[in-house]
Design an enzyme around this catalytic site. Structure first.
Site, PDB file in Angstrom:
ATOM      1  N   HIS A 114       7.859  -4.736  -9.061  1.00  0.00           N
ATOM      2  CA  HIS A 114       8.120  -6.061  -8.517  1.00  0.00           C
ATOM      3  C   HIS A 114       9.119  -6.847  -9.360  1.00  0.00           C
ATOM      4  CE1 HIS A 114       4.604  -6.577  -5.492  1.00  0.00           C
ATOM      5  NE2 HIS A 114       4.996  -5.318  -5.559  1.00  0.00           N
ATOM      6  N   HIS A 279       2.300   4.895  -4.560  1.00  0.00           N
ATOM      7  CA  HIS A 279       0.945   4.764  -4.042  1.00  0.00           C
ATOM      8  C   HIS A 279       0.067   5.963  -4.385  1.00  0.00           C
ATOM      9  CE1 HIS A 279       2.182   1.519  -0.872  1.00  0.00           C
ATOM     10  NE2 HIS A 279       2.406   1.165  -2.119  1.00  0.00           N
TER      11      HIS A 279
END
Length: 748
Positions: A114, A279
């Site tokens: 991020h 993920h």
């Protein structure tokens, strides 16, 4: 909603929060602007350009001082010791913010992702290169819930190593270490990111509410994200993981994924690799009612000391954590690199369900796999779960083809994820020459590589001879100046791309950009190439001059001549050392986003553009990293030099065009001229004699803004003064050299 604050101070009254949203955070409070706030000049006069944007990060705000040299400090760092400390931190779970599965890897991967993932290709803004995640608004985005905790976990390490490691590098490097600590072999890492010390105003969207989307999509049949945005939703990094506008449609979500990751320069395979690889680790957090989460860091009460989103759900941490509102654990080995994400994605059929916080997600159908997913804190085993956007990796025809191949060939996934992750972390850093440290990978095409210098450089005597040769070549000073500007003006200070090094102005796509006047380039470049070839064939001692250097040197020679024609003797500083890139090492599609919509320095605007010209001029100046005085000097000088695109005379306020003088400013500020909008030509103004009405000059907003804008006029008045002609010429030369050397990181 409960803010869960102590009784010492009330919540920050300057930010209100909303508790309804269809986004990733279905009810986590989001900031809203305070109504009735004091207005700034920009609020009163929104059409006026804000030249303060040209002066971000003033040195007065840097506690390390202007003389601090990060590369010099970094050279003292024991990178292996830092890596060892970070690796140890991964499993040192803290009671105040316990680690899922006893390992902070997933949290730190998200933090690094991020940080870097705000990068966007259309203007080069965002990315992890400055440590901006520490500041508003990014530190308080709904998509960054709990990353305040990740940064606090890093503080003891930052405190230990001090100035030798920047926050910007640490935030990104930690995710790399996290991957390696869980068994993944990364592609490499480059340090070299320098910290900023206050937030920069970046347009992340025009919506007046976080998690809004209404101002970034047009009304056409095809959902298309407006430029330059890189995210579908205000306050999110990429897409809403519940699907577009919170509608759980994996195929529609795939469209958004492809567009937003493409805005970060990722192709389909890189996009799939990042999602599948990222993920493979950790989990999302949506343990309970999200309305029990308090305000974001910028709105949190002072006693929380910059930590936000304090939750009154249970303990507010560990098994009770609410971050995204989604409660998904992707694999049965969430702290280990393997192929389990794809094995689980394709091993079950999926049905739509909701998290405890009310967010859309998918669960393995009919209770399949019940109990096979471990609980992060030792509770009962869970059912397999996936995000809406995870299912996109299976049902989208393109992503599905890629991920099915990786299901059978996991070694291909490992390589693809390693390279895509490296690109994600470094995309905004510019050329490899800016990278520091022992783990820098070999040059990649997306880094716009240029060859290393492999020959002796020209000396002062050679430079003087080459200047004489180009001035006697039959090319005009205007042609030489225009070519040098075209070569250098592609630079973007945001992501350090473009510039004169490499001489890519002679390659696709730049040689065919309309702004560069391809027909004239085709006349000028062969002449300069012949001069280069002749010199290299005859120079002693193996000395050579690159075309990249010669283009800049020719522009310098032309400016010296123009200054002399104006009555001033100047020497334009020149530093050889550029090399020539090849077409093979130039990604045409990647460079296409650097093509200017407008270049006010050349009085150019692409047909059909409707944005105010002066706003696009300011944006171009921002990309070039010039100050308001430098912007003023450059435009005034280039107009006097008569180097407008297409040879137009707009703004050429002089009766001696081609000479470097301050005539532009003298005549612009002459009250004997009255300006009117042209009745025949769009974007053109006519300056007429106030007494006779006779036409004297024509101009565009790129010119007249230096008389209409109070700040720019103040600078223009300085250059128009009778005692500042020489000052102007010297300032123009300094600004010119800055632009020519913007991408010479070896000189900085």
């Amino acid at each position: 909603m409960s803010s869960d604050t102590s009784d010492s101070r009330p919540p920050n009254p300057d930010t209100k929060t909303a508790s309804t949203s269809e986004s990733e955070n279905p009810a986590i409070p989001s900031p809203k602007p305070k109504s009735g706030a004091p207005l700034r000049n920009q609020d009163w006069w929104p059409n006026q350009i804000d030249v303060s944007r040209l002066h971000p990060h003033p040195p007065q705000g840097n506690p390390l001082g202007e003389d601090f040299d990060y590369a010099e400090e970094f050279a003292k760092l024991d990178v292996n010791a830092l890596k060892a400390d970070l690796t140890a931190l991964m499993t040192q779970s803290q009671d105040w913010w316990p680690a899922d599965y006893g390992h902070y890897g997933g949290l730190f991967i998200r933090m690094s992702w991020h940080s870097a993932g705000t990068y966007r290709i259309h203007d080069g803004r965002g990315g992890g290169g400055q440590g901006a995640q520490r500041f508003a608004p990014i530190n308080s985005w709904p998509d960054n819930v709990s990353l305040d905790k990740a940064r606090r976990l890093l503080w003891p390490i930052k405190q230990k190593y001090g100035n030798k490691i920047s926050w910007a590098d640490l935030l990104v490097f930690t995710g790399n270490v996290a991957l390696e600590s869980m068994g993944f072999k990364t592609f490499g890492f480059g340090f070299g990111r320098e910290d900023i010390w206050e937030p920069e105003e970046i347009l992340f969207g025009e919506e007046d509410e976080w998690l809004g989307t209404d101002k970034r999509y047009g009304g056409g049949e095809q959902r298309q994200l407006a430029e330059p945005y890189g995210a579908t939703t205000m306050g999110l990094i990429y897409v809403n993981p519940e699907g577009p506008e919170g509608q759980p449609d994996p195929l529609a979500a795939a469209h958004d994924i492809r567009e937003t990751f493409g805005r970060m320069a990722m192709n389909d395979e890189e996009t799939a690799a990042l999602i599948v690889g990222g993920h493979t680790f950790g989990k999302t957090h949506g343990a309970g009612d999200a309305s029990l989460v308090g305000p974001e860091p910028e709105a949190a009460p002072i006693e929380q000391q910059g930590l936000g989103w304090k939750s009154s759900y249970g303990t507010g941490k560990g098994p009770d954590t609410i971050t995204s509102g989604l409660e998904v654990v992707w694999t049965n080995t969430p702290t280990k690199w393997d192929n389990s994400f794809l094995e689980i994605l394709y091993g079950y059929e999926w049905e739509l369900t909701k998290s405890p916080a009310g967010a859309w997600q998918f669960t393995a159908k009919d209770g399949a796999g019940a109990g096979t997913i471990p609980d992060p804190f030792g509770g009962p085993g869970r059912n397999p779960t996936m995000l809406v956007t995870d299912i996109s990796m299976r049902v989208d025809p393109i992503y599905g083809k890629i991920t099915r191949r990786w299901l059978d060939h996991p070694e291909e996934l490992s390589e693809a994820f390693a390279k895509a992750w490296y690109k994600l972390l470094h995309r905004d850093m510019g050329p490899i020459s800016r990278y520091l440290g022992p783990w820098v990978a070999e040059p990649q095409l997306w880094q716009d590589p240029v060859p290393a210098v492999d020959h002796p450089l020209v000396d002062d005597q050679d430079i003087a001879a080459l200047k004489s040769t180009v001035l006697d070549s039959g090319l005009s000073t205007g042609q030489l100046i225009k070519t040098a500007w075209a070569s250098a003006a592609s630079y973007r200070n945001t992501d350090k791309r473009g510039g004169a090094n490499g001489a890519r102005v002679r390659l696709e796509p730049q040689k065919n950009w309309d702004v560069n006047e391809p027909a004239e380039l085709a006349t000028v470049l062969p002449v300069l190439e012949r001069i280069q070839q002749d010199f290299n064939a005859s120079a002693s001692g193996g000395k050579k001059v690159s075309l990249a250097d010669l283009i800049v040197l020719a522009g310098s020679a032309a400016i010296e001549k123009a200054a002399k024609d104006g009555g001033y003797n100047v020497t334009v500083p020149f530093a050889p050392g550029r090399t020539d890139a090849s077409q093979e090492n130039t990604d045409v599609e990647s460079f296409a986003v650097l093509e200017p919509r407008a270049d006010g320095f050349r009085n150019y605007v692409r047909p059909g553009e409707k944005v105010q010209l002066e706003k696009m001029l300011l944006e171009r100046a921002y990309f070039l990293g010039v100050t308001a005085p430098q912007l003023t000097a450059l435009v005034g000088g280039l107009r006097a030099l008569d180097v407008n695109h297409g040879g137009t005379k707009h703004g050429v306020f002089t009766d001696r065009p081609g000479a470097l003088t301050n005539d532009f400013f003298v005549n612009l500020l002459d009250m004997g001229t009255e300006w009117k909008t042209s009745e025949t030509t769009e974007n053109v103004y006519e300056g007429v004699d106030r007494k006779t009405g006779q036409l004297k000059w024509t101009a565009t907003a790129n010119d007249l803004v230096f008389g209409s804008h109070s700040v720019l006029r103040a600078v223009a008045e300085v250059y128009a003064q009778s005692d500042n002609g020489e000052r102007f010429v010297n300032d123009f030369v300094k600004a010119w050299v800055k632009v020519m050397n913007n991408d010479r990181f070896d000189l900085k």
